[in-house]
Every structure is written in structure tokens, then in C-alpha cells.
Design a protein around this motif. Structure first.
Motif, PDB file in Angstrom:
ATOM      1  N   ILE A  74       0.780  -1.174   0.072  1.00 27.24           N
ATOM      2  CA  ILE A  74      -0.113  -0.124  -0.004  1.00 27.24           C
ATOM      3  C   ILE A  74       0.969   1.251   0.146  1.00 27.24           C
ATOM      4  N   ARG A  75       2.171   1.197   0.453  1.00 24.33           N
ATOM      5  CA  ARG A  75       2.931   2.452   0.643  1.00 24.33           C
ATOM      6  C   ARG A  75       3.112   3.077  -0.568  1.00 24.33           C
ATOM      7  N   TYR A  76       3.467   2.063  -1.519  1.00 26.21           N
ATOM      8  CA  TYR A  76       3.757   2.729  -3.116  1.00 26.21           C
ATOM      9  C   TYR A  76       2.643   3.457  -3.701  1.00 26.21           C
ATOM     10  N   GLY A  77       1.247   3.051  -3.297  1.00 26.01           N
ATOM     11  CA  GLY A  77       0.255   3.890  -3.619  1.00 26.01           C
ATOM     12  C   GLY A  77       0.033   5.132  -2.932  1.00 26.01           C
ATOM     13  N   VAL A  78       0.483   5.183  -1.653  1.00 21.14           N
ATOM     14  CA  VAL A  78       0.558   6.292  -0.745  1.00 21.14           C
ATOM     15  C   VAL A  78       1.624   7.441  -1.321  1.00 21.14           C
ATOM     16  N   LEU A  79       2.691   6.972  -1.887  1.00 19.22           N
ATOM     17  CA  LEU A  79       3.709   7.579  -2.387  1.00 19.22           C
ATOM     18  C   LEU A  79       3.148   8.335  -3.575  1.00 19.22           C
ATOM     19  N   GLN A  80       2.419   7.686  -4.382  1.00 18.72           N
ATOM     20  CA  GLN A  80       1.967   8.341  -5.716  1.00 18.72           C
ATOM     21  C   GLN A  80       0.951   9.303  -5.439  1.00 18.72           C
ATOM     22  N   ALA A  81      -0.100   8.942  -4.162  1.00 21.16           N
ATOM     23  CA  ALA A  81      -0.949   9.816  -3.988  1.00 21.16           C
ATOM     24  C   ALA A  81      -0.307  11.016  -3.554  1.00 21.16           C
ATOM     25  N   ARG A  82       0.590  11.217  -2.662  1.00 18.44           N
ATOM     26  CA  ARG A  82       1.522  12.265  -2.259  1.00 18.44           C
ATOM     27  C   ARG A  82       2.210  13.045  -3.458  1.00 18.44           C
ATOM     28  N   ARG A  83       2.583  11.852  -4.387  1.00 16.60           N
ATOM     29  CA  ARG A  83       3.305  13.083  -5.896  1.00 16.60           C
ATOM     30  C   ARG A  83       1.965  13.783  -6.548  1.00 16.60           C
ATOM     31  N   ALA A  84       0.837  13.219  -6.437  1.00 11.84           N
ATOM     32  CA  ALA A  84      -0.301  13.956  -6.926  1.00 11.84           C
ATOM     33  C   ALA A  84      -0.816  14.915  -6.068  1.00 11.84           C
ATOM     34  N   TRP A  85      -0.364  15.125  -4.872  1.00 14.32           N
ATOM     35  CA  TRP A  85      -0.780  16.133  -3.818  1.00 14.32           C
ATOM     36  C   TRP A  85      -1.841  15.746  -3.025  1.00 14.32           C
ATOM     37  N   LEU A  86      -2.391  14.668  -3.178  1.00 13.02           N
ATOM     38  CA  LEU A  86      -3.746  14.437  -2.620  1.00 13.02           C
ATOM     39  C   LEU A  86      -3.794  14.513  -1.053  1.00 13.02           C
ATOM     40  N   THR A  87      -4.755  14.716  -0.556  1.00 10.20           N
ATOM     41  CA  THR A  87      -4.746  15.005   0.770  1.00 10.20           C
ATOM     42  C   THR A  87      -5.807  13.832   1.272  1.00 10.20           C
ATOM     43  N   LYS A  88      -6.116  13.819   2.583  1.00  7.90           N
ATOM     44  CA  LYS A  88      -6.923  12.947   3.275  1.00  7.90           C
ATOM     45  C   LYS A  88      -8.451  13.004   2.541  1.00  7.90           C
TER      46      LYS A  88
END
Ligand code: DGT
Ligand code: CA
Ligand code: CA
Ligand code: ZN
Length: 580
Positions: free
Chosen positions: A546-560
Motif C-alpha cells: 500500500i505504501r507505493y500507492g501512498v507515495l503516488q498519492a502524495r506525488r499527486a498532492w492528494l490529501t486525506k
């Protein structure tokens, strides 16, 4: 050598034997052994002194045991070495071209004695492939396209592979006396979906004294998986690993470690913009320090934080450093509060032994609970995925009943009952509506017929999104990193429909998918489309991906707020029925 490396070597050997026209029974025995080793929970390295246990593994007989023992004794497999001498190592690269298997390569070899990519490309351009038995113009064009794809993506590695190599290297480096910190930089630290080369920064007392530093570099040159040293200097060594990955290690003094981290994390674009800002403020920024333009007095360098602070910027997380407006936001103290791994309360895409998973409902649930989740979902495949033993209506209903029963017995985690349903060629789902309506979650995914015309694929996806039972569009672009491109379709139209119908889009965190990509995620966010981050686990050990997904989400500036599986279970359940 780890199991994966051994399996690769055996697969390669089998391919080379096939090119060589050897006995098919023998070739199969190599592939079987490779497969068995790839899936083995224990390490072959730990079993090598216990031949009995190795022989117990289906697929490993006496002959293979001898091979493995020889491999561990000599560090090489004689038959592999002999075949590579005969056909040249370039043959291995040729085997990596999609659609170019041992049979075709053998054909090409016997006609032209060519065993390298450039040579095969030349043959194809000259129209000399189409004349071979069972080949035609279509094969030739496909081959040229595959070579082009290989050139474009070749030499890059999946993020999990890079991470594992970085961890192994860090373990080795940690034995150097006087070492204090070992940190990956570059694209790996920024969480990019693939990594070109690995950048590793090292600091500590060992990096200050010239003699100690030279000794450390000599030690690094003896790293066992290292294949050859590309360049070696006073405080830097670059080398290639046997896997083909290139690594740059830099030894840095503690005073400039932060400046080096900043510089070597990049990206290049971010660094250029940051340096311009520094200049405007009367500083120079280098890999050694942030210093006053006049006089050169250093004002920051030990940590990244002090460098950003001196430039009147909030600290910019590595995932955002792509020069996409993050510096301006940091200057205005308006950086988004990026999603973190602990924000996720559940993972809602996983498979069990009922289809092609490796664990039971209970095992997956226990693993998800141990991972810290509040909820999870079992979403096995539907019938159209015959090779995965997909569920028909009847089995699907029986399965959700079992999932719910397991949920009743299980404490400490909520289990949702769902399905990953196939989107058929015209956009219909392959289970009946009244069955789907009984699910807590319906993930609709394209699993076949990727080559439709873009208009047709768009209509297909739109129809799936308009189905009132669809909660999530699974791995929306179908790409497989370094292997298969996205299928072309009108993403804009799909995002609009998803937003209108309150169908979520998946960020499939499996490291060879990462689908949606960071670019598409940014796009989705602008459209107000909600995201669900899932692993698509087929084994309990996959949950941590799941952490690789979190990294991509952060790269896309996604918030909670952009991610539905940060919601408490009851709200999440409503969101799966289009209520948010
Ligand atoms: P990769 O290896 O292709 O996945 O991507 P990176 O970002 O790791 O690139 P790499 O390994 O060439 O360089 C690592 C970092 O070092 C890069 O992100 C920024 C910094 N860097 C390298 N070369 C230059 C340069 O010429 N100018 C600037 N400003 N920074 C550079
Ligand atoms: Ca790099
Ligand atoms: Ca590099
Ligand atoms: Zn799946």
C-alpha cells in the motif's frame, strides 16, 4: 543469492536451451524448478545444506539439486555460462523484448546468426523478418514497436525492486566503521513509479578523513552483488549490479549532508528553480551548502530543513519536488497537507483462494487487522476471468455469505463483502445486477480486450461507470509498468462521468501497476473524483505494498479528503453506494 535471482537464472537458462533447440522435457524441468523457487516461502540459500528438504520441493529433482549446489559453490551455473558464450549475453536482452520468445529468436538465429537488439531491428527494417517461416508483415511491425517500447522504458526499474536493492546495500554499508547515516536520494526518495539509477548518500566520521574514505570506497567495491565498477573517485563510486541496476554512492561530510540530500534528491527542475530563488535572495545553493553570494559564507547545509527555512519556504516533501508549483505554495505557506499511510483505515481490494489468491478470507482479514486497518474487503474475481477461477452468480452469492459469516466471527476489523467484476467488451458487467446489488463494494475492472479503438474503450468504461452497482473503477488504465501501456481512451470523459455518478477511481498500489498514475490522479482531483487506494493483494504479504500507492498519492498532492478509504467504516460503506 535470493530466490528471485535463482529463479531468473533458471528461467534464462530454459530460454537459452530452447533457442539452442534442446530437449523440451529438460527445458520444462528448468522452468518448473524456477517457478517452484520463485514461490518458495523459505530461502533456497538457507536450505542448500539440507538436500533432503530441497528434494521435497515439487519441481526439484536430483539433477536440479546438483545444479543448485554447484550454483552456490561456484557462484555460476555451467550450462548458463556455456550457452551465453555460444549465443553472446546480448541474447538475454533480446529475450526481454515483448513478444519475442525463444522460438522466434531461434528462427532468427538460424537464418541470420543475429543475437542482439540492434541487429534484429535492422533485419526488421529491411523486411527480413517477414520472410521467415510462420512470420509476416504484421509480426515484423509488432516487433519494431516492441523494440521501440523497450528502448523507451528499458533500463528503468520498478520502485519496489529499487527499494529492495537500496535496503540490501544499506545493510552492507552499515558495517563500515564510522558510518552514521545511509539515505536513498534521487527518484526513489521522490517516490517515482520507476527508478533509473539508485542514488545513495552516506555520511559519518568515515567520510571526513581521506584515508577512511578511501577504505570505505574500497569496501563498497567488494559488495557481492556488484557486477562492475563504472567510476570511482575521491568521494563517489558508481557501479552496476548483476540485476543491471546502476548505483551511485556518495560519501559526504556531515556539514554538507543536508545540502547534498537536497541536491541529489532533485528533481533537476525543482533544483533549478530553487537555485534561482536563492540567487534572487543573495545566496548560492550548491550540493555543499547554501552560502552568501558575497563572501561565500555558508548559512545552511547540515539539514534540508534549514536550507528551505533560510529560503523562506516551508519544508517541501520529496514527493512534491517536481517544479509543478510547489515552491510558490511553500513561499505562501499554502502547501497541502499530504495524505499519509496512517490516514488509510482500510484496504478494499483483495483476493482469496476462492479465485486466484493464496490465502483464505480469515487469513487475509487477520493480516489486515494486524496491519492496523479498521476495515477491509474481499473482492474476488468474476467468471469471465476463467484462468483465475472467477465466480459466477451462484458462487458469488455463496462467497459473500461466507465473507459475512467470517466477518461476524472476526473481532477488531470490519469485513466488507465485494467482488471485482469484469467489464465485458461492450461495458456490461459479467455478473447479474441483482447479485451485484447485494455486494457492499463492486470494483469494475477491464481484464481483457485491451486493444479496442479508443472510442469503443471510452464507451465501455462509461457504461460500467453508469451501472448503478459500480462503486469503484479498478486499475482504470490497465497499464503494467515496463510491460504494457495504458489502453487509450478519453480520460477526460471518464473522469467527468465518475464525478457525476460518484463512482470512485482506484489507485491500485501494486508496484507494477500504480494505476492511476500520479499524473492522472492530479487530473482526477481537479475533477473532484474521489480515489480509493488498494493493494489488490493476492497474498497476506502484499498488504504492505500500500505504501507505493501512498507515495503516488502524495506525488499527486492528494490529501486525506481526496481519498475515500480514510473515512470511518460506516461512512465508507455509504460512499461505496455513491453517497458522499
Ligand atoms: P532517475 O535516476 O532517472 O530515476 O532520476 P533521478 O531524479 O534520480 O536522476 P539522477 O539519478 O540523474 O540524479 C539524481 C538527482 O541529482 C536529480 O534528481 C537531481 C540531481 N542532479 C543530477 N544531475 C543534475 C544536474 O545536472 N543539475 C541539477 N540541478 N541537479 C542534478
Ligand atoms: Ca537516480
Ligand atoms: Ca544518479
Ligand atoms: Zn484484483
Amino acid at each position: 543469492m535470493d530466490n528471485k535471482a535463482i529463479a531468473n537464472l533458471l528461467f534464462e537458462t530454459a530460454d537459452l536451451m530452447e533457442i539452442d533447440g534442446q530437449d523440451s522435457f529438460r527445458i520444462r524441468s528448468y522452468r518448473n524448478a524456477a517457478q517452484a523457487i520463485e514461490n518458495l516461502p523459505q530461502r533456497v540459500a538457507d536450505l542448500i545444506s539440507e538436500p533432503k528438504k530441497l528434494l521435497d520441493i515439487p519441481g526439484i529433482g536430483k539433477g536440479m539439486l546438483n545444479n543448485l549446489q554447484e550454483l552456490f559453490r561456484e557462484g555460476r551455473l555451467p550450462i548458463h555460462v556455456t550457452l551465453l558464450e555460444k549465443y553472446h549475453p546480448s541474447m538475454l536482452q533480446l529475450l526481454k523484448i515483448q513478444g519475442l520468445g525463444p522460438k522466434t529468436i531461434a528462427l532468427i538465429w538460424s537464418a541470420y546468426q543475429v543475437s542482439d537488439i540492434d541487429g534484429v531491428e535492422k533485419l526488421a527494417r529491411e523486411g527480413k523478418i517477414r520472410t521467415l517461416p510462420r512470420m509476416g508483415e504484421k509480426h515484423e511491425l509488432k516487433l519494431l514497436k516492441a523494440i521501440e517500447d523497450y528502448r523507451r522504458i528499458g533500463g528503468r526499474f520498478l520502485i519496489d525492486h529499487a527499494e529492495i536493492e537500496a535496503e540490501k546495500l544499506a545493510t552492507y554499508l552499515s558495517t563500515i566503521p564510522g558510518i552514521d547515516k545511509i539515505t536513498p536520494a534521487g527518484s526513489l526518495r521522490r517516490g517515482r513509479e520507476t527508478v533509473g539509477d539508485l542514488d545513495v548518500l552516506v555520511t559519518g566520521k568515515c567520510c571526513v578523513d581521506d584515508g577512511q574514505r578511501a577504505a570505505a570506497i574500497q569496501h563498497i567495491a567488494k559488495y557481492p552483488p556488484l557486477m562492475d565498477v563504472i567510476a570511482s573517485g575521491d568521494n563517489k563510486i558508481s557501479f552496476r549490479l548483476r540485476s543491471g541496476m546502476q548505483v551511485d554512492v556518495r560519501l559526504l561530510s556531515p556539514e554538507s549532508f543536508g545540502a547534498a540530500m537536497q541536491y541529489f534528491t532533485g528533481s533537476k527542475g525543482h533544483n533549478v528553480a530553487l537555485r534561482q530563488r536563492a540567487l534572487k535572495m543573495g545566496y548560492t545553493l550548491s550540493e555543499y551548502s547554501l552560502a552568501e553570494l558575497a563572501g561565500g559564507k555558508p548559512v545552511a547545509g547540515k539539514t534540508e530543513e534549514e536550507i528551505y527555512a533560510k529560503l523562506n519556504l516551508d519544508y517541501i516533501p520529496p514527493e512534491m519536488r517536481e517544479n509543478l508549483g510547489e515552491i510558490e505554495l511553500a513561499a505562501e505557506h499554502k502547501l497541502p497537507q499530504l495524505l499519509t499511510a496512517t490516514d488509510l483505515l482500510g484496504d478494499v481490494h483483495m483476493h482469496t483462494v476462492e479465485t486466484d489468491g493464496r490465502n483464505t478470507i480469515e487469513e487475509m482479514a487477520a493480516a489486515a487487522r494486524a496491519f492496523g486497518y479498521k476495515y477491509m474487503a474481499i473482492t474476488d474475481h468474476s467468471k469471465n476471468l476463467a484462468f483465475a477461477n472467477g465466480l459466477d452468480d451462484q458462487r458469488a452469492l455463496a462467497h459473500i455469505q461466507r465473507i459475512r459469516q467470517a466477518g461476524d466471527r472476526m473481532e477488531g476489523i470490519k469485513i466488507f463483502a465485494g467482488v471485482e467484476v469484469v467489464i465485458l467488451s461492450e461495458g456490461d458487467l459479467d455478473l447479474s445486477d441483482d447479485v451485484l446489488a447485494q455486494m457492499d463494494i463492486v470494483i469494475a475492472s477491464v481484464h481483457s480486450l485491451f486493444n479496442q479503438e479508443p472510442e469503443k474503450m471510452t464507451d465501455r468504461l462509461l457504461k460500467a461507470i453508469h451501472n448503478p452497482n459500480t462503486s469503484i473503477l479498478g486499475h482504470p488504465t490497465g497499464r503494467q509498468l515496463l510491460r504494457r501501456d495504458e489502453y487509450p481512451f478519453d480520460m477526460e470523459a471518464v473522469l467527468r462521468a465518475a464525478a457525476q455518478n460518484r463512482v470512485a477511481m482506484e489507485l491500485n498500489a501494486y508496484p507494477d501497476r500504480l494505476d492511476l498514475s500520479d499524473v492522472h490522479l492530479r487530473h482526477a482531483r481537479r475533477h473532484g473524483v474521489k480515489i480509493v487506494i488498494n493493494t489488490d493483494s493476492h497474498h497476506t504479504s502484499h498488504l504492505s505494498k500500500i505504501r507505493y500507492g501512498v507515495l503516488q498519492a502524495r506525488r499527486a498532492w492528494l490529501t486525506k479528503d481526496d481519498v475515500l478509504n480514510t473515512l470511518p467504516a460506516d461512512q465508507f460503506a455509504r460512499a461505496m453506494k455513491h453517497a458522499w
